[in-house]
Design an enzyme around this catalytic site. Sequence first.
Site, PDB file in Angstrom:
ATOM      1  N   GLN A   1       8.558 -38.324 -74.956  1.00  0.00           N
ATOM      2  CA  GLN A   1       7.695 -37.626 -73.994  1.00  0.00           C
ATOM      3  C   GLN A   1       8.524 -36.684 -73.135  1.00  0.00           C
ATOM      4  O   GLN A   1       9.018 -37.053 -72.078  1.00  0.00           O
ATOM      5  CB  GLN A   1       6.943 -38.624 -73.107  1.00  0.00           C
ATOM      6  CG  GLN A   1       5.948 -37.932 -72.185  1.00  0.00           C
ATOM      7  CD  GLN A   1       5.147 -38.922 -71.364  1.00  0.00           C
ATOM      8  OE1 GLN A   1       4.974 -40.071 -71.740  1.00  0.00           O
ATOM      9  NE2 GLN A   1       4.656 -38.464 -70.226  1.00  0.00           N
ATOM     10  N   PHE A   2       8.662 -35.436 -73.573  1.00  0.00           N
ATOM     11  CA  PHE A   2       9.504 -34.480 -72.871  1.00  0.00           C
ATOM     12  C   PHE A   2       8.991 -34.134 -71.469  1.00  0.00           C
ATOM     13  O   PHE A   2       9.743 -33.688 -70.604  1.00  0.00           O
ATOM     14  CB  PHE A   2       9.644 -33.193 -73.690  1.00  0.00           C
ATOM     15  CG  PHE A   2       8.517 -32.226 -73.523  1.00  0.00           C
ATOM     16  CD1 PHE A   2       8.646 -31.137 -72.669  1.00  0.00           C
ATOM     17  CD2 PHE A   2       7.331 -32.402 -74.208  1.00  0.00           C
ATOM     18  CE1 PHE A   2       7.605 -30.237 -72.503  1.00  0.00           C
ATOM     19  CE2 PHE A   2       6.291 -31.505 -74.058  1.00  0.00           C
ATOM     20  CZ  PHE A   2       6.422 -30.415 -73.207  1.00  0.00           C
ATOM     21  N   THR A   3       7.709 -34.353 -71.214  1.00  0.00           N
ATOM     22  CA  THR A   3       7.138 -33.972 -69.916  1.00  0.00           C
ATOM     23  C   THR A   3       7.714 -34.765 -68.756  1.00  0.00           C
ATOM     24  O   THR A   3       7.505 -34.411 -67.601  1.00  0.00           O
ATOM     25  CB  THR A   3       5.604 -34.142 -69.927  1.00  0.00           C
ATOM     26  OG1 THR A   3       5.279 -35.498 -70.271  1.00  0.00           O
ATOM     27  CG2 THR A   3       4.962 -33.205 -70.949  1.00  0.00           C
TER      28      THR A   3
ATOM     29  N   TRP B   1      11.239 -61.888 -62.430  1.00  0.00           N
ATOM     30  CA  TRP B   1      12.324 -60.975 -62.825  1.00  0.00           C
ATOM     31  C   TRP B   1      13.533 -61.723 -63.411  1.00  0.00           C
ATOM     32  O   TRP B   1      14.665 -61.503 -63.030  1.00  0.00           O
ATOM     33  CB  TRP B   1      12.779 -60.119 -61.641  1.00  0.00           C
ATOM     34  CG  TRP B   1      11.655 -59.610 -60.811  1.00  0.00           C
ATOM     35  CD1 TRP B   1      11.353 -59.965 -59.534  1.00  0.00           C
ATOM     36  CD2 TRP B   1      10.667 -58.644 -61.196  1.00  0.00           C
ATOM     37  NE1 TRP B   1      10.249 -59.290 -59.097  1.00  0.00           N
ATOM     38  CE2 TRP B   1       9.795 -58.465 -60.106  1.00  0.00           C
ATOM     39  CE3 TRP B   1      10.432 -57.920 -62.369  1.00  0.00           C
ATOM     40  CZ2 TRP B   1       8.703 -57.595 -60.136  1.00  0.00           C
ATOM     41  CZ3 TRP B   1       9.345 -57.058 -62.407  1.00  0.00           C
ATOM     42  CH2 TRP B   1       8.496 -56.899 -61.298  1.00  0.00           C
TER      43      TRP B   1
END
Length: 215
Positions: free
Chosen positions: A108-110, A92
Amino acid sequence: MAAEAALYHHARAVALTPVAPVPTTTVEATPPRVKSASVTVDGELISKIGKGLLVLAAISKDDTDKDVQSMAAKILKAKLFDDEDTDPPSRWKRGVADIGGEVLCVSQFTLLASLKKGNKPSFHQSASGEKAKTLYQSFFKQVQELYEVEKVKDGLFAAMMDVALVNDGPVTLQIDTDPPKMDDPTSLGSSDVNDLVNKMTKITKEFQIPVELLE
């Protein structure tokens, strides 16, 4: 189809991370690291990347230009990769730009779907079709401007896309431009650490042991 297209891409930014590998009112990103990713529409390859980030983006009805700009910056700064120059590699430590990775943005509206009131997804938090398209395009261009244009690819807004990826890890995070505030577990009316310490100190000083307990 017009109604479906209007709904199809709204609300939040989901960032799939390195290809090496929500009812919210703000842009949100889920970044899974990938080793490769691609978008195909009707059998035609639209975009593909190697090691980098696959960013699934959703725009909510209350999002603004400021939200999408903030999300673009967060995604590029997120340290989701290891520093391979150390032995062993440091976890990281690097962002996608640090490793020279690529970014594939896909609307991606979902991501804004809610099943709170039943089994059928509700998308009432999604932005309208035109607003969603405008802000998504603004988000995509901002990522390009903050990084390198040739390394940032796009899907096809409002299309039925086949999105393929090889998730690295797997590593998947959720990024929000305005995350909800944590509840106060102390019931002292504050989530600020310094403020809580001061209050606890005050309570300690004011507490007095009853005289009868000292006898």
